[in-house]
Design a protein around this motif. Structure first.
Motif, PDB file in Angstrom:
ATOM      1  N   ASN A 185      54.715 -37.838  12.122  1.00 35.51           N
ATOM      2  CA  ASN A 185      53.859 -38.192  13.256  1.00 35.51           C
ATOM      3  C   ASN A 185      53.919 -37.129  14.342  1.00 35.51           C
ATOM      4  O   ASN A 185      52.895 -36.764  14.923  1.00 35.51           O
ATOM      5  CB  ASN A 185      54.254 -39.548  13.820  1.00 35.51           C
ATOM      6  N   ALA A 186      55.105 -36.630  14.637  1.00 31.73           N
ATOM      7  CA  ALA A 186      55.248 -35.602  15.674  1.00 31.73           C
ATOM      8  C   ALA A 186      54.529 -34.326  15.261  1.00 31.73           C
ATOM      9  O   ALA A 186      53.878 -33.674  16.095  1.00 31.73           O
ATOM     10  CB  ALA A 186      56.726 -35.325  15.933  1.00 31.73           C
ATOM     11  N   THR A 187      54.616 -33.955  13.990  1.00 29.20           N
ATOM     12  CA  THR A 187      53.922 -32.760  13.508  1.00 29.20           C
ATOM     13  C   THR A 187      52.421 -32.924  13.656  1.00 29.20           C
ATOM     14  O   THR A 187      51.725 -31.997  14.101  1.00 29.20           O
ATOM     15  CB  THR A 187      54.283 -32.493  12.032  1.00 29.20           C
ATOM     16  N   GLY A 188      51.910 -34.091  13.307  1.00 29.46           N
ATOM     17  CA  GLY A 188      50.471 -34.346  13.447  1.00 29.46           C
ATOM     18  C   GLY A 188      50.025 -34.267  14.898  1.00 29.46           C
ATOM     19  O   GLY A 188      48.974 -33.691  15.203  1.00 29.46           O
ATOM     20  N   GLU A 189      50.809 -34.848  15.798  1.00 30.06           N
ATOM     21  CA  GLU A 189      50.465 -34.802  17.216  1.00 30.06           C
ATOM     22  C   GLU A 189      50.503 -33.371  17.749  1.00 30.06           C
ATOM     23  O   GLU A 189      49.655 -32.977  18.554  1.00 30.06           O
ATOM     24  CB  GLU A 189      51.401 -35.704  18.013  1.00 30.06           C
TER      25      GLU A 189
ATOM     26  N   GLU B 130      49.897 -30.688  16.018  1.00 29.91           N
ATOM     27  CA  GLU B 130      48.725 -29.993  15.493  1.00 29.91           C
ATOM     28  C   GLU B 130      47.487 -30.322  16.313  1.00 29.91           C
ATOM     29  O   GLU B 130      46.682 -29.438  16.615  1.00 29.91           O
ATOM     30  CB  GLU B 130      48.501 -30.360  14.026  1.00 29.91           C
ATOM     31  N   VAL B 131      47.335 -31.587  16.686  1.00 35.07           N
ATOM     32  CA  VAL B 131      46.183 -31.991  17.500  1.00 35.07           C
ATOM     33  C   VAL B 131      46.240 -31.325  18.865  1.00 35.07           C
ATOM     34  O   VAL B 131      45.239 -30.790  19.358  1.00 35.07           O
ATOM     35  CB  VAL B 131      46.133 -33.532  17.633  1.00 35.07           C
ATOM     36  N   ILE B 132      47.406 -31.320  19.478  1.00 36.23           N
ATOM     37  CA  ILE B 132      47.555 -30.717  20.805  1.00 36.23           C
ATOM     38  C   ILE B 132      47.278 -29.219  20.754  1.00 36.23           C
ATOM     39  O   ILE B 132      46.572 -28.672  21.614  1.00 36.23           O
ATOM     40  CB  ILE B 132      48.963 -31.009  21.373  1.00 36.23           C
ATOM     41  N   SER B 133      47.801 -28.542  19.730  1.00 33.83           N
ATOM     42  CA  SER B 133      47.562 -27.094  19.643  1.00 33.83           C
ATOM     43  C   SER B 133      46.087 -26.794  19.382  1.00 33.83           C
ATOM     44  O   SER B 133      45.550 -25.814  19.905  1.00 33.83           O
ATOM     45  CB  SER B 133      48.445 -26.468  18.565  1.00 33.83           C
ATOM     46  N   ALA B 134      45.415 -27.651  18.604  1.00 31.81           N
ATOM     47  CA  ALA B 134      43.977 -27.448  18.378  1.00 31.81           C
ATOM     48  C   ALA B 134      43.193 -27.647  19.668  1.00 31.81           C
ATOM     49  O   ALA B 134      42.260 -26.881  19.959  1.00 31.81           O
ATOM     50  CB  ALA B 134      43.479 -28.406  17.300  1.00 31.81           C
ATOM     51  N   LEU B 135      43.578 -28.635  20.463  1.00 32.86           N
ATOM     52  CA  LEU B 135      42.891 -28.857  21.735  1.00 32.86           C
ATOM     53  C   LEU B 135      43.133 -27.701  22.708  1.00 32.86           C
ATOM     54  O   LEU B 135      42.206 -27.266  23.413  1.00 32.86           O
ATOM     55  CB  LEU B 135      43.347 -30.178  22.356  1.00 32.86           C
ATOM     56  N   ILE B 136      44.341 -27.204  22.747  1.00 30.02           N
ATOM     57  CA  ILE B 136      44.631 -26.063  23.628  1.00 30.02           C
ATOM     58  C   ILE B 136      43.865 -24.833  23.169  1.00 30.02           C
ATOM     59  O   ILE B 136      43.302 -24.093  23.999  1.00 30.02           O
ATOM     60  CB  ILE B 136      46.150 -25.800  23.690  1.00 30.02           C
ATOM     61  N   ALA B 137      43.805 -24.613  21.854  1.00 30.55           N
ATOM     62  CA  ALA B 137      43.050 -23.466  21.339  1.00 30.55           C
ATOM     63  C   ALA B 137      41.576 -23.593  21.695  1.00 30.55           C
ATOM     64  O   ALA B 137      40.935 -22.604  22.076  1.00 30.55           O
ATOM     65  CB  ALA B 137      43.226 -23.358  19.833  1.00 30.55           C
ATOM     66  N   ARG B 138      41.028 -24.800  21.589  1.00 32.84           N
ATOM     67  CA  ARG B 138      39.622 -25.012  21.947  1.00 32.84           C
ATOM     68  C   ARG B 138      39.392 -24.739  23.429  1.00 32.84           C
ATOM     69  O   ARG B 138      38.415 -24.081  23.813  1.00 32.84           O
ATOM     70  CB  ARG B 138      39.196 -26.437  21.610  1.00 32.84           C
TER      71      ARG B 138
END
Length: 97
Positions: free
Chosen positions: A45-49, A51-59
């Motif tokens: 779960n932490a890994t998934g979260e 990944e989502v956070i890093s994708a949002l920051i990259a966007r």
């Protein structure tokens, strides 16, 4: 009938503590397996979260740099926005299922 049970008493005196010990070992093994599974679930779960956070920051960085803003300014905006929100405490997390 009582005489028959009386003849089995030495066997029961030996077998019952062994059975209790075996029960405790099995119970401990089950607890260890369950704890390991919960830990693995938490890591997934932490890994998934993350990944989502890093994708949002990259966007946000992509959008910000395309509009001409400096990456440090975009990151500062993200940091100030996230620090204004209350953090999620472990007690408020919902269990899956």
């Amino acid at each position: 009938m009582y005489q028959r049970f009386e003849s089995f008493e030495p066997t029961f005196r030996t077998a019952i503590p062994v059975l209790v010990g075996l029960f405790i070992v099995i119970l401990s093994a089950g607890a260890a397996i369950q704890t390991a599974a919960l830990r693995d679930d938490a890591l997934i779960n932490a890994t998934g979260e993350m990944e989502v956070i890093s994708a949002l920051i990259a966007r946000e960085l992509d959008n910000g740099t395309q509009s001409g803003r400096e990456p440090t300014a975009v990151l500062a905006t993200i940091a100030s926005t996230s620090s204004a929100r209350p953090s999620r405490s472990p007690c408020s997390a919902t269990a899956p299922g």
